[in-house]
Write a protein that holds these residues in place. Structure first.
Motif, PDB file in Angstrom:
ATOM      1  N   PHE A 132     -19.966 -34.713  35.328  1.00  0.00           N
ATOM      2  CA  PHE A 132     -20.455 -35.484  36.864  1.00  0.00           C
ATOM      3  C   PHE A 132     -19.774 -36.675  36.852  1.00  0.00           C
ATOM      4  N   ARG A 133     -20.205 -37.761  35.900  1.00  0.00           N
ATOM      5  CA  ARG A 133     -19.627 -39.185  36.153  1.00  0.00           C
ATOM      6  C   ARG A 133     -18.895 -39.495  34.835  1.00  0.00           C
ATOM      7  N   VAL A 134     -18.009 -40.453  34.966  1.00  0.00           N
ATOM      8  CA  VAL A 134     -17.380 -41.217  33.959  1.00  0.00           C
ATOM      9  C   VAL A 134     -17.448 -42.769  34.121  1.00  0.00           C
ATOM     10  N   MET A 135     -17.652 -43.248  33.100  1.00  0.00           N
ATOM     11  CA  MET A 135     -17.799 -44.592  32.957  1.00  0.00           C
ATOM     12  C   MET A 135     -17.305 -45.359  31.830  1.00  0.00           C
ATOM     13  N   SER A 136     -16.346 -46.378  31.779  1.00  0.00           N
ATOM     14  CA  SER A 136     -16.225 -47.333  30.591  1.00  0.00           C
ATOM     15  C   SER A 136     -17.170 -48.485  30.560  1.00  0.00           C
ATOM     16  N   ASP A 137     -17.534 -48.679  29.374  1.00  0.00           N
ATOM     17  CA  ASP A 137     -18.376 -49.955  29.347  1.00  0.00           C
ATOM     18  C   ASP A 137     -17.474 -51.079  28.749  1.00  0.00           C
ATOM     19  N   ARG A 138     -18.322 -52.075  28.569  1.00  0.00           N
ATOM     20  CA  ARG A 138     -17.471 -53.428  28.217  1.00  0.00           C
ATOM     21  C   ARG A 138     -16.988 -53.538  26.729  1.00  0.00           C
ATOM     22  N   ARG A 139     -17.591 -52.339  25.941  1.00  0.00           N
ATOM     23  CA  ARG A 139     -17.106 -52.269  24.365  1.00  0.00           C
ATOM     24  C   ARG A 139     -15.848 -51.418  24.524  1.00  0.00           C
ATOM     25  N   GLY A 140     -15.514 -50.818  25.691  1.00  0.00           N
ATOM     26  CA  GLY A 140     -14.408 -49.766  25.562  1.00  0.00           C
ATOM     27  C   GLY A 140     -14.644 -48.617  25.228  1.00  0.00           C
ATOM     28  N   ARG A 141     -15.844 -48.069  25.372  1.00  0.00           N
ATOM     29  CA  ARG A 141     -16.508 -46.712  25.263  1.00  0.00           C
ATOM     30  C   ARG A 141     -16.409 -46.005  26.554  1.00  0.00           C
ATOM     31  N   VAL A 142     -15.951 -44.782  26.417  1.00  0.00           N
ATOM     32  CA  VAL A 142     -16.088 -43.844  27.912  1.00  0.00           C
ATOM     33  C   VAL A 142     -17.247 -43.122  27.642  1.00  0.00           C
ATOM     34  N   TRP A 143     -17.948 -43.000  28.569  1.00  0.00           N
ATOM     35  CA  TRP A 143     -19.162 -42.192  28.719  1.00  0.00           C
ATOM     36  C   TRP A 143     -19.070 -41.206  29.933  1.00  0.00           C
ATOM     37  N   ILE A 144     -19.374 -39.906  29.504  1.00  0.00           N
ATOM     38  CA  ILE A 144     -19.137 -38.750  30.546  1.00  0.00           C
ATOM     39  C   ILE A 144     -20.653 -37.922  30.652  1.00  0.00           C
ATOM     40  N   GLY A 145     -21.018 -37.976  31.656  1.00  0.00           N
ATOM     41  CA  GLY A 145     -22.151 -37.194  31.912  1.00  0.00           C
ATOM     42  C   GLY A 145     -21.962 -35.629  32.173  1.00  0.00           C
ATOM     43  N   SER A 146     -22.682 -34.742  31.765  1.00  0.00           N
ATOM     44  CA  SER A 146     -22.374 -33.213  31.764  1.00  0.00           C
ATOM     45  C   SER A 146     -23.462 -32.280  31.688  1.00  0.00           C
ATOM     46  N   MET A 147     -23.501 -31.082  32.060  1.00  0.00           N
ATOM     47  CA  MET A 147     -24.495 -30.000  32.010  1.00  0.00           C
ATOM     48  C   MET A 147     -24.893 -29.817  30.587  1.00  0.00           C
ATOM     49  N   ILE A 148     -24.069 -30.380  29.558  1.00  0.00           N
ATOM     50  CA  ILE A 148     -24.421 -29.894  27.980  1.00  0.00           C
ATOM     51  C   ILE A 148     -24.868 -31.346  27.287  1.00  0.00           C
ATOM     52  N   GLY A 149     -24.874 -32.455  27.969  1.00  0.00           N
ATOM     53  CA  GLY A 149     -25.293 -33.774  27.400  1.00  0.00           C
ATOM     54  C   GLY A 149     -24.662 -34.808  27.907  1.00  0.00           C
ATOM     55  N   LEU A 150     -24.478 -35.897  27.075  1.00  0.00           N
ATOM     56  CA  LEU A 150     -23.956 -37.130  27.454  1.00  0.00           C
ATOM     57  C   LEU A 150     -22.735 -37.444  26.382  1.00  0.00           C
ATOM     58  N   PHE A 151     -21.557 -37.432  26.789  1.00  0.00           N
ATOM     59  CA  PHE A 151     -20.478 -37.481  25.901  1.00  0.00           C
ATOM     60  C   PHE A 151     -20.067 -39.093  25.784  1.00  0.00           C
ATOM     61  N   CYS A 152     -19.782 -39.463  24.600  1.00  0.00           N
ATOM     62  CA  CYS A 152     -19.191 -41.029  24.368  1.00  0.00           C
ATOM     63  C   CYS A 152     -17.843 -40.784  23.428  1.00  0.00           C
ATOM     64  N   TRP A 153     -16.783 -41.227  24.064  1.00  0.00           N
ATOM     65  CA  TRP A 153     -15.505 -41.774  23.383  1.00  0.00           C
ATOM     66  C   TRP A 153     -15.585 -42.962  23.058  1.00  0.00           C
ATOM     67  N   ASP A 154     -15.637 -43.073  21.786  1.00  0.00           N
ATOM     68  CA  ASP A 154     -15.915 -44.617  21.087  1.00  0.00           C
ATOM     69  C   ASP A 154     -14.759 -44.465  20.127  1.00  0.00           C
ATOM     70  N   HIS A 155     -13.567 -45.311  20.495  1.00  0.00           N
ATOM     71  CA  HIS A 155     -12.412 -45.662  19.381  1.00  0.00           C
ATOM     72  C   HIS A 155     -11.823 -44.380  18.848  1.00  0.00           C
ATOM     73  N   GLY A 156     -11.696 -43.417  19.413  1.00  0.00           N
ATOM     74  CA  GLY A 156     -11.088 -41.914  18.725  1.00  0.00           C
ATOM     75  C   GLY A 156     -11.904 -40.938  18.488  1.00  0.00           C
ATOM     76  N   GLN A 157     -13.239 -41.359  18.733  1.00  0.00           N
ATOM     77  CA  GLN A 157     -14.203 -39.988  18.321  1.00  0.00           C
ATOM     78  C   GLN A 157     -15.181 -39.949  19.278  1.00  0.00           C
ATOM     79  N   TRP A 158     -15.335 -38.629  19.505  1.00  0.00           N
ATOM     80  CA  TRP A 158     -16.441 -38.025  20.367  1.00  0.00           C
ATOM     81  C   TRP A 158     -17.779 -37.872  19.768  1.00  0.00           C
ATOM     82  N   THR A 159     -18.748 -38.381  20.571  1.00  0.00           N
ATOM     83  CA  THR A 159     -20.208 -37.981  20.346  1.00  0.00           C
ATOM     84  C   THR A 159     -20.737 -37.402  21.383  1.00  0.00           C
TER      85      THR A 159
END
Length: 136
Positions: free
Chosen positions: A12-39
Motif C-alpha cells: 500500500f504505502r512506502v515511506m522513508s523516515d529520518r533515520r533512513g529506514r524504509v517502511w512498507i505497509g502491506s496485506m501481510i504486515g508492515l515491512f521495514c528495510w533498515d540498513h540492509g535488513q528486512w523486518t
C-alpha cells in the motif's frame, strides 16, 4: 523487494523516515528495510491486524500505522531498541476506527482522515474537524 509469503503480495504505502529506514505497509504486515535488513511486523508482534495501509512518521520519531480494516491506529516506538506499541481507537479520542489517510503537517501534528471527518493529534491530544466545521 520485501520478503514475501507467496510472491504476489499487495503493498500500500512506502515511506522513508529520518533515520533512513524504509517502511512498507502491506496485506501481510508492515515491512521495514533498515540498513540492509528486512523486518516484518505482524499481529504476532502486537499489530491489531496484518493489513497495514498507511504509514507516517511524527517529529518525535514515532511511526504511526493505519489499517486496511477499521482497527484504529498504532504508534510504534523503539525505546532502548525494543519495539513498543500504543494503540488508539474511538475509546481513546478518535471519532472513527477506520482511517483513510495519515499525514503530518509542518508543525508536527498528525492528521487522520476517516469516514467521519479528520482527527488531529497535537501535543498528545486529539481534536476533530467534521461536518459541523464545514466538511462535506
Amino acid at each position: 523487494m520485501p520478503p514475501s509469503a507467496e510472491g504476489h503480495e499487495l503493498y500500500f504505502r512506502v515511506m522513508s523516515d529520518r533515520r533512513g529506514r524504509v517502511w512498507i505497509g502491506s496485506m501481510i504486515g508492515l515491512f521495514c528495510w533498515d540498513h540492509g535488513q528486512w523486518t516484518r511486523y505482524t499481529i504476532a508482534d502486537g499489530l491489531r491486524i496484518n493489513g497495514v495501509s498507511h504509514v507516517a512518521e511524527t517529529p518525535d520519531g514515532a511511526i504511526w500505522l493505519a489499517y486496511r480494516e477499521p482497527a484504529g491506529l498504532t504508534r510504534m516506538t523503539f525505546p532502548e531498541g525494543k519495539l513498543h506499541l500504543d494503540h488508539y481507537a474511538r475509546a481513546d479520542g478518535l471519532t472513527s476506527d477506520y482511517a483513510l489517510f495519515l499525514g503530518v503537517d509542518s508543525l508536527g501534528a498528525l492528521w487522520v482522515g476517516s469516514d467521519n471527518g479528520v482527527d488531529i493529534r497535537k501535543n498528545g491530544a486529539w481534536s476533530h474537524i467534521g461536518r459541523d466545521d464545514g466538511l462535506i
